[in-house]
Design a protein around this motif. Structure first.
Motif, PDB file in Angstrom:
ATOM      1  N   THR A 156       0.926  -1.168   0.070  1.00  0.00           N
ATOM      2  CA  THR A 156      -0.109   0.112   0.154  1.00  0.00           C
ATOM      3  C   THR A 156       0.807   1.228   0.014  1.00  0.00           C
ATOM      4  O   THR A 156       2.038   1.274   0.214  1.00  0.00           O
ATOM      5  N   LYS A 157       0.312   2.330  -0.186  1.00  0.00           N
ATOM      6  CA  LYS A 157       0.900   3.784  -0.288  1.00  0.00           C
ATOM      7  C   LYS A 157       0.071   4.672   0.077  1.00  0.00           C
ATOM      8  O   LYS A 157      -1.187   4.600   0.195  1.00  0.00           O
ATOM      9  N   ILE A 158       0.753   5.697   0.386  1.00  0.00           N
ATOM     10  CA  ILE A 158       0.155   6.992   1.201  1.00  0.00           C
ATOM     11  C   ILE A 158       0.280   8.300  -0.157  1.00  0.00           C
ATOM     12  O   ILE A 158       1.350   8.421  -0.533  1.00  0.00           O
ATOM     13  N   TYR A 159      -0.848   8.798  -0.312  1.00  0.00           N
ATOM     14  CA  TYR A 159      -1.081   9.650  -1.222  1.00  0.00           C
ATOM     15  C   TYR A 159      -1.308  10.989  -0.901  1.00  0.00           C
ATOM     16  O   TYR A 159      -2.171  11.187   0.112  1.00  0.00           O
ATOM     17  N   PHE A 160      -0.666  12.164  -1.445  1.00  0.00           N
ATOM     18  CA  PHE A 160      -0.873  13.434  -1.107  1.00  0.00           C
ATOM     19  C   PHE A 160      -1.156  14.510  -2.395  1.00  0.00           C
ATOM     20  O   PHE A 160      -0.230  14.141  -3.441  1.00  0.00           O
ATOM     21  N   ALA A 161      -2.032  15.302  -2.150  1.00  0.00           N
ATOM     22  CA  ALA A 161      -2.244  16.266  -3.343  1.00  0.00           C
ATOM     23  C   ALA A 161      -2.854  17.649  -2.709  1.00  0.00           C
ATOM     24  O   ALA A 161      -3.349  17.572  -1.625  1.00  0.00           O
ATOM     25  N   SER A 162      -2.469  18.659  -3.465  1.00  0.00           N
ATOM     26  CA  SER A 162      -3.052  20.020  -2.981  1.00  0.00           C
ATOM     27  C   SER A 162      -3.323  21.030  -4.256  1.00  0.00           C
ATOM     28  O   SER A 162      -2.752  20.732  -5.326  1.00  0.00           O
ATOM     29  N   ASP A 163      -4.037  21.985  -3.792  1.00  0.00           N
ATOM     30  CA  ASP A 163      -4.138  23.172  -4.684  1.00  0.00           C
ATOM     31  C   ASP A 163      -4.765  22.864  -6.109  1.00  0.00           C
ATOM     32  O   ASP A 163      -4.274  23.193  -7.082  1.00  0.00           O
ATOM     33  N   GLN A 164      -6.041  22.255  -6.019  1.00  0.00           N
ATOM     34  CA  GLN A 164      -6.758  22.249  -7.187  1.00  0.00           C
ATOM     35  C   GLN A 164      -7.492  23.338  -7.619  1.00  0.00           C
ATOM     36  O   GLN A 164      -7.662  23.252  -8.857  1.00  0.00           O
ATOM     37  N   PHE A 183       8.481  17.162   5.782  1.00  0.00           N
ATOM     38  CA  PHE A 183       7.582  18.342   5.889  1.00  0.00           C
ATOM     39  C   PHE A 183       6.886  18.481   4.563  1.00  0.00           C
ATOM     40  O   PHE A 183       7.310  18.773   3.658  1.00  0.00           O
ATOM     41  N   ILE A 184       5.472  17.959   4.487  1.00  0.00           N
ATOM     42  CA  ILE A 184       4.784  18.252   3.401  1.00  0.00           C
ATOM     43  C   ILE A 184       3.473  19.335   3.231  1.00  0.00           C
ATOM     44  O   ILE A 184       2.910  19.328   4.097  1.00  0.00           O
ATOM     45  N   PHE A 185       3.775  20.167   2.386  1.00  0.00           N
ATOM     46  CA  PHE A 185       3.152  21.217   2.476  1.00  0.00           C
ATOM     47  C   PHE A 185       2.659  21.511   0.803  1.00  0.00           C
ATOM     48  O   PHE A 185       2.995  20.982  -0.065  1.00  0.00           O
ATOM     49  N   GLY A 186       1.626  22.335   0.647  1.00  0.00           N
ATOM     50  CA  GLY A 186       1.009  22.904  -0.640  1.00  0.00           C
ATOM     51  C   GLY A 186       1.460  24.231  -0.775  1.00  0.00           C
ATOM     52  O   GLY A 186       2.401  24.951  -0.248  1.00  0.00           O
ATOM     53  N   HIS A 187       0.564  25.159  -0.891  1.00  0.00           N
ATOM     54  CA  HIS A 187       0.306  26.665  -1.083  1.00  0.00           C
ATOM     55  C   HIS A 187       1.256  27.067  -2.038  1.00  0.00           C
ATOM     56  O   HIS A 187       0.784  28.172  -2.866  1.00  0.00           O
ATOM     57  N   ARG A 188       2.412  26.809  -2.484  1.00  0.00           N
ATOM     58  CA  ARG A 188       3.297  27.332  -3.207  1.00  0.00           C
ATOM     59  C   ARG A 188       3.206  27.231  -4.633  1.00  0.00           C
ATOM     60  O   ARG A 188       3.730  27.701  -5.501  1.00  0.00           O
ATOM     61  N   HIS A 189       2.317  26.148  -5.006  1.00  0.00           N
ATOM     62  CA  HIS A 189       2.005  25.740  -6.201  1.00  0.00           C
ATOM     63  C   HIS A 189       3.177  25.512  -6.992  1.00  0.00           C
ATOM     64  O   HIS A 189       3.295  25.397  -8.341  1.00  0.00           O
ATOM     65  N   LEU A 190       4.286  25.113  -6.360  1.00  0.00           N
ATOM     66  CA  LEU A 190       5.623  24.694  -7.234  1.00  0.00           C
ATOM     67  C   LEU A 190       6.241  23.148  -6.701  1.00  0.00           C
ATOM     68  O   LEU A 190       6.563  23.282  -5.516  1.00  0.00           O
ATOM     69  N   PRO A 191       5.975  22.334  -7.556  1.00  0.00           N
ATOM     70  CA  PRO A 191       6.569  20.960  -6.798  1.00  0.00           C
ATOM     71  C   PRO A 191       7.919  20.898  -6.663  1.00  0.00           C
ATOM     72  O   PRO A 191       8.849  21.339  -7.500  1.00  0.00           O
ATOM     73  N   MET A 192       8.272  20.688  -5.437  1.00  0.00           N
ATOM     74  CA  MET A 192       9.911  20.417  -5.094  1.00  0.00           C
ATOM     75  C   MET A 192      10.011  19.522  -3.982  1.00  0.00           C
ATOM     76  O   MET A 192       9.251  19.274  -3.032  1.00  0.00           O
ATOM     77  N   ILE A 193      11.087  18.884  -3.926  1.00  0.00           N
ATOM     78  CA  ILE A 193      11.712  18.144  -2.785  1.00  0.00           C
ATOM     79  C   ILE A 193      12.992  18.637  -2.301  1.00  0.00           C
ATOM     80  O   ILE A 193      13.992  18.822  -3.437  1.00  0.00           O
ATOM     81  N   VAL A 194      13.254  19.090  -1.187  1.00  0.00           N
ATOM     82  CA  VAL A 194      14.482  19.933  -0.843  1.00  0.00           C
ATOM     83  C   VAL A 194      15.081  19.247   0.366  1.00  0.00           C
ATOM     84  O   VAL A 194      14.124  19.058   1.490  1.00  0.00           O
ATOM     85  N   ASP A 195      16.359  18.793   0.300  1.00  0.00           N
ATOM     86  CA  ASP A 195      17.001  18.061   1.274  1.00  0.00           C
ATOM     87  C   ASP A 195      17.291  19.274   2.539  1.00  0.00           C
ATOM     88  O   ASP A 195      17.694  20.393   2.319  1.00  0.00           O
ATOM     89  N   ASP A 243      -7.092  24.163  -0.522  1.00  0.00           N
ATOM     90  CA  ASP A 243      -7.274  24.628  -1.762  1.00  0.00           C
ATOM     91  C   ASP A 243      -8.035  23.702  -2.952  1.00  0.00           C
ATOM     92  O   ASP A 243      -7.665  23.930  -3.907  1.00  0.00           O
ATOM     93  N   LEU A 244      -8.805  22.755  -2.250  1.00  0.00           N
ATOM     94  CA  LEU A 244      -9.213  21.879  -3.303  1.00  0.00           C
ATOM     95  C   LEU A 244     -10.232  22.719  -3.865  1.00  0.00           C
ATOM     96  O   LEU A 244     -10.444  22.296  -5.216  1.00  0.00           O
ATOM     97  N   PHE A 245     -10.886  23.666  -3.411  1.00  0.00           N
ATOM     98  CA  PHE A 245     -11.658  24.529  -3.967  1.00  0.00           C
ATOM     99  C   PHE A 245     -11.234  26.157  -3.931  1.00  0.00           C
ATOM    100  O   PHE A 245     -10.521  26.221  -3.112  1.00  0.00           O
ATOM    101  N   ASP A 246     -11.587  26.943  -5.151  1.00  0.00           N
ATOM    102  CA  ASP A 246     -10.976  28.310  -5.176  1.00  0.00           C
ATOM    103  C   ASP A 246     -11.750  29.041  -4.025  1.00  0.00           C
ATOM    104  O   ASP A 246     -11.248  30.044  -3.550  1.00  0.00           O
ATOM    105  N   PHE A 247     -12.928  28.612  -3.842  1.00  0.00           N
ATOM    106  CA  PHE A 247     -13.603  29.275  -2.793  1.00  0.00           C
ATOM    107  C   PHE A 247     -14.498  28.103  -2.217  1.00  0.00           C
ATOM    108  O   PHE A 247     -15.376  27.603  -2.959  1.00  0.00           O
TER     109      PHE A 247
END
Length: 250
Positions: free
Chosen positions: A5-13, A204-216, A49-53
């Protein structure tokens, strides 16, 4: 986590931006993704931010989004946990998801542990240094009196007004090119580094920035931003050992 199994994450639709009609193909694409990941999902995290409002009157919620809401209800009813974190565009969410969909709603960061890996998860708005204007505005918007005043607007007026103001956001309309600012200027990276001074987190898992990245980060920790479902269509997946960002192309 059960094996396989896996854990899934999504943001800012930001469904509903710039209009319900124009965001409908993105909603259909997201529903296809939900249907695919449910096959091996141990849990699904939606980071705001699944919804814009979104605003919940006592007896009314915004019109539309029936397909994504129905799919979330179907997946949750099958026994797969779903966790929702409010973002800055749907921060007026109350208990509709909890009562109707059996999906817990979080208004701030929360810690989860899977396979001895510790995750600090949240939308990410208002965290770290800077952005003082938004932080003041958020206090106004989340004030119970402000919500009480808005509730007195007829939904046809209140929702239309809020949607109009929301799509003025240049990031959502596509007029703003989101760029990586460097570790010393990315507020969420600075926030994560400061948190590591007092407690260790593996991710640390976040959305909001709209920019996919993984930083060490120090201490073998990682900062992850999930991107969005406007231009990138990216999501995160943890297989029990490693975390990856992937693009959904279907």
């Amino acid at each position: 986590m059960k094996e396989g199994t896996k854990i899934y994450f999504a943001s800012d639709q930001h469904f509903g931006a710039p209009t319900n009609k124009e965001s409908f193909p993105r909603e259909q694409r997201f529903v296809r993704w939900l249907e695919e990941v449910r096959k091996d999902a141990a849990a699904i995290f939606l980071l705001g931010d699944l919804f814009d409002f979104w605003f919940e009157y006592k007896t009314v919620v915004p019109k539309g989004f029936v397909r994504v809401l129905g799919k979330l209800a179907e997946i949750r009813d099958s026994g797969i946990p779903i966790y929702f974190f409010v973002g800055n565009h749907d921060l007026w969410m109350h208990d509709y998801f909890e009562k109707e969909l059996n999906i817990p709603v979080y208004h701030d960061n929360k810690i989860f542990t899977y396979n001895n890996k510790t995750f600090l998860i949240g939308h990410g708005d208002g965290k770290g240094p800077g952005d003082k204007g938004y932080k003041r505005m958020k206090k106004v918007f989340t004030n119970p009196f402000s919500k009480w005043l808005f509730r007195w607007l007829h939904p046809d007026i209140g929702v239309k007004l809020a949607q109009y103001l929301s799509v003025k956001n240049k990031m959502i309309s596509g007029e703003e090119d989101v760029k990586f600012l460097g570790e010393e200027n990315e507020w969420l990276i600075l926030y994560a580094k400061r948190k590591l001074e007092t407690k260790h987190y593996d991710y640390f898992i976040f959305g909001h920035r709209h920019l996919p990245m993984i930083v060490d980060l120090p201490q073998e920790s990682k900062y992850v931003n999930l991107g969005d479902w406007i231009g990138y269509f990216t999501y995160g997946v943890f297989d029990g050992t490693t975390f990856e960002l992937k693009e959904y192309k279907n």
